[in-house]
Design a protein around this motif. Structure first.
Motif, mmCIF file in Angstrom:
data_model
loop_
_atom_site.group_PDB
_atom_site.id
_atom_site.type_symbol
_atom_site.label_atom_id
_atom_site.label_comp_id
_atom_site.label_asym_id
_atom_site.label_seq_id
_atom_site.Cartn_x
_atom_site.Cartn_y
_atom_site.Cartn_z
ATOM 1 N N MET A 63 -1.483 -13.539 -10.179
ATOM 2 C CA MET A 63 -0.507 -13.182 -11.776
ATOM 3 C C MET A 63 0.198 -14.335 -12.093
ATOM 4 N N PRO A 64 1.482 -14.891 -12.150
ATOM 5 C CA PRO A 64 2.101 -15.363 -12.721
ATOM 6 C C PRO A 64 3.130 -15.140 -11.377
ATOM 7 N N PRO A 65 4.315 -16.135 -11.265
ATOM 8 C CA PRO A 65 5.663 -15.112 -10.650
ATOM 9 C C PRO A 65 6.694 -14.460 -11.291
ATOM 10 N N PHE A 66 6.564 -14.455 -12.207
ATOM 11 C CA PHE A 66 7.389 -14.213 -13.431
ATOM 12 C C PHE A 66 8.368 -12.997 -13.239
ATOM 13 N N ALA A 67 7.689 -12.140 -12.800
ATOM 14 C CA ALA A 67 8.271 -10.567 -12.101
ATOM 15 C C ALA A 67 8.375 -10.228 -10.867
ATOM 16 N N ALA A 68 8.281 -11.765 -9.848
ATOM 17 C CA ALA A 68 8.048 -11.405 -8.731
ATOM 18 C C ALA A 68 7.553 -10.429 -7.955
ATOM 19 N N VAL A 69 6.525 -10.230 -8.393
ATOM 20 C CA VAL A 69 5.739 -8.788 -8.060
ATOM 21 C C VAL A 69 4.214 -9.017 -6.880
ATOM 22 N N GLY A 70 4.336 -10.134 -7.287
ATOM 23 C CA GLY A 70 2.620 -11.100 -6.917
ATOM 24 C C GLY A 70 3.088 -9.959 -4.865
ATOM 25 N N ALA A 71 3.198 -10.949 -4.316
ATOM 26 C CA ALA A 71 3.344 -10.461 -2.838
ATOM 27 C C ALA A 71 3.563 -8.833 -2.947
ATOM 28 N N ASN A 72 4.306 -8.653 -3.538
ATOM 29 C CA ASN A 72 4.642 -6.612 -3.592
ATOM 30 C C ASN A 72 3.932 -6.090 -3.878
ATOM 31 N N THR A 73 2.510 -6.193 -4.499
ATOM 32 C CA THR A 73 1.996 -5.612 -5.011
ATOM 33 C C THR A 73 1.295 -5.647 -3.978
ATOM 34 N N GLY A 74 0.837 -6.605 -3.309
ATOM 35 C CA GLY A 74 -0.604 -6.733 -2.243
ATOM 36 C C GLY A 74 -0.009 -6.521 -1.097
ATOM 37 N N ILE A 75 1.995 -5.948 -0.726
ATOM 38 C CA ILE A 75 1.784 -5.259 0.380
ATOM 39 C C ILE A 75 1.527 -3.559 0.132
ATOM 40 N N ALA A 76 1.563 -3.665 -1.058
ATOM 41 C CA ALA A 76 1.298 -1.546 -1.734
ATOM 42 C C ALA A 76 -0.281 -1.708 -1.182
#
Length: 479
Positions: A286-299
């Protein structure tokens, strides 16, 4: 258990599995952890997961260099930039106290070594410079061929990145918007800019110079920086362009690396195939604009870890693992869609149709179906998205409320690594089948109500029948 990939998600998966007592081998083809800053913002939900693992303080310590860099800034050049006021929630009754943990900024190349050491200390077998070259699966497990040996495991978790060889070998396609926007270049460089940014510290500074537009991201707030600029041409005079963007001579400027990239929104069509499960960028980009890519992976890791542990220990039937795709694929699509719809212009007015920032930061996505009973797919109450109003609905993370005056224990701490039952009632009335019962006086539970909380802090059931939790748990684990 075998994990392919030694980045943020693979290492977190290893930590979660060890937290549940599972033997883990992790293989990574690279010789070391990421040399690139990449992900930097870790939301409160990720810190809650690290809290459960006993690592929150360690992560916050690793983030100390950027502790005061949470604001955004905008200017023609860095020298002329001004801080934007920090975002605050709007609306009556909204509170900043959404979690027992604060978010943090810490560059991926700083955090990954911390997680690697923690995983090794927890007893995981971590093997860098070890590539997974092929694998086969049968009814009893996965046979993996490594660059230097072979290995048999019960399950394989593929956390091997956006170009995942494991996903490709399984023939799993991806869907989504694909490429979004124009090609860009990330320039990782060193320059002592401490005096330039002092008093105007920032996470990202939007540079509006016509000859050097882009975004400047703090890696450590002093020496290390990433400049993100449009255009796919990597053969440019980067020192000159950077000095234009900075607006200062920066005589010590040194370009470390130049990486072309293009934002994409792609989600795997399946997260699981037999005994193999995808996590992190292997499952969603996903684009980095919401800063959730790595966080989604941790979840992803947190969700999958307890389920694998339950199946491996015999506490649950293998069918429990079907809920991983049912829960995390919609969550991945939601995060990727929200990221795709957000703008890079820091001065743009917020879109009122987007999810509330706390919904993204506090794990507010509601699972429609999966290892839950009475969720939205069964007619349960839906969680709002454009406002942050957690109320302990089925399929959502339990709302945070402090349970002591010293503010050391939260409702988020009740479960993990086991299950928990929270009741606004006499605990003696409840027959939870061995689940610890906690009496709570909280605003989201009515008199006589109880909520069954999964090991990943998700509400699995809600109701007033004291005999239901044991029956629900048995059904969820052995359906």
């Amino acid at each position: 258990m075998l994990i392919a990939g030694g980045g943020l998600v693979g290492l977190t998966t290893a930590l979660v599995l060890r937290h549940h007592g599972v033997d883990v081998t992790l293989v990574e083809k690279r010789a070391t952890t990421s040399p690139q800053p990449k992900a930097r913002r870790f939301h409160v939900r990720s810190l809650e997961i690290f809290r459960e693992l006993g690592l929150a303080e360690t992560v916050h310590e690793a983030a100390r260099d950027l502790a005061d860099h949470d604001c955004m800034a905008v200017g023609k050049t860095l020298a002329e930039a001004e801080q934007l006021p920090p975002w605050r929630p709007s609306g009556a009754g909204e509170s900043m106290d959404v979690s027992p943990e604060l978010p943090c900024l810490v560059a991926q190349n700083v955090l990954e070594p911390v997680l690697r050491q923690a995983a090794q200390d927890a007893g995981a077998d971590i093997r860098f410079s070890t590539a997974l070259t092929s694998f086969e699966q049968d009814a009893d497990g996965v046979v993996a061929e490594l660059a230097d040996s072979g290995l048999r495991a019960s399950y394989l978790v593929a956390a091997d990145g956006a170009r995942s060889p494991v996903r490709s070998a399984l023939g799993i396609g991806r869907s989504g918007r694909g490429a979004i926007g124009e090609d860009s270049v990330n320039v990782y460089f060193r320059a002592d800019l401490a005096d330039v940014v002092r008093g105007r510290e920032f996470n990202i500074c939007q540079i509006q110079h016509p000859d050097a537009p882009g975004g400047l991201a703090s890696v450590d707030g002093r020496l290390n920086w990433v400049f993100m600029t449009p255009g796919g041409d990597v053969d440019r005079d980067w020192p000159a362009l950077l000095r234009t963007a900075l607006g200062v001579p920066a005589p010590d400027l040194e370009v470390m690396s130049v990486l072309p990239w293009r934002p994409e929104m792609l989600v795997a069509d399946r997260y699981s195939s037999g005994r193999v499960h995808l996590a992190g960028d292997a499952a969603h980009v996903m684009p980095p604009f919401a800063a959730v890519g790595a966080n989604t992976g941790i979840a992803d890791a947190h969700n999958l870890g307890w389920k694998l542990a339950a199946v491996l220990s015999g506490a649950a039937a293998p069918s429990l693992l079907d809920s991983y795709d049912a829960e995390r694929r919609p969550a991945g699509w939601f995060a990727a869609d929200q990221s795709s719809r957000r703008a890079t212009d820091l001065t743009a007015a917020p879109d009122p149709t987007l999810a509330h920032p706390f919904v993204l930061a506090a794990g507010g996505f509601q699972y429609p179906a999966g290892a839950i009973s009475g969720g939205p797919a069964e007619g349960g109450e839906a969680e709002p998205v454009t406002e942050f109003a957690p109320a302990g609905r089925v399929g959502t993370r339990i709302p945070h409320r402090w349970l002591d005056t010293a503010r050391t224990k939260s409702t988020v701490d009740l479960a993990g690594p086991g299950w928990a039952l929270a009741v606004a009632d006499d605990p003696q009335r409840w027959r939870p089948g061995g689940i610890p019962v906690h009496r709570l006086d909280v605003d989201f539970l009515g008199a006589g109500e109880g909520v069954l909380i999964r090991p990943d802090d998700v509400v699995a059931w809600r109701g007033t029948d004291p005999t239901a939790p044991a029956n629900v748990l048995e059904k969820l684990l052995h359906a």
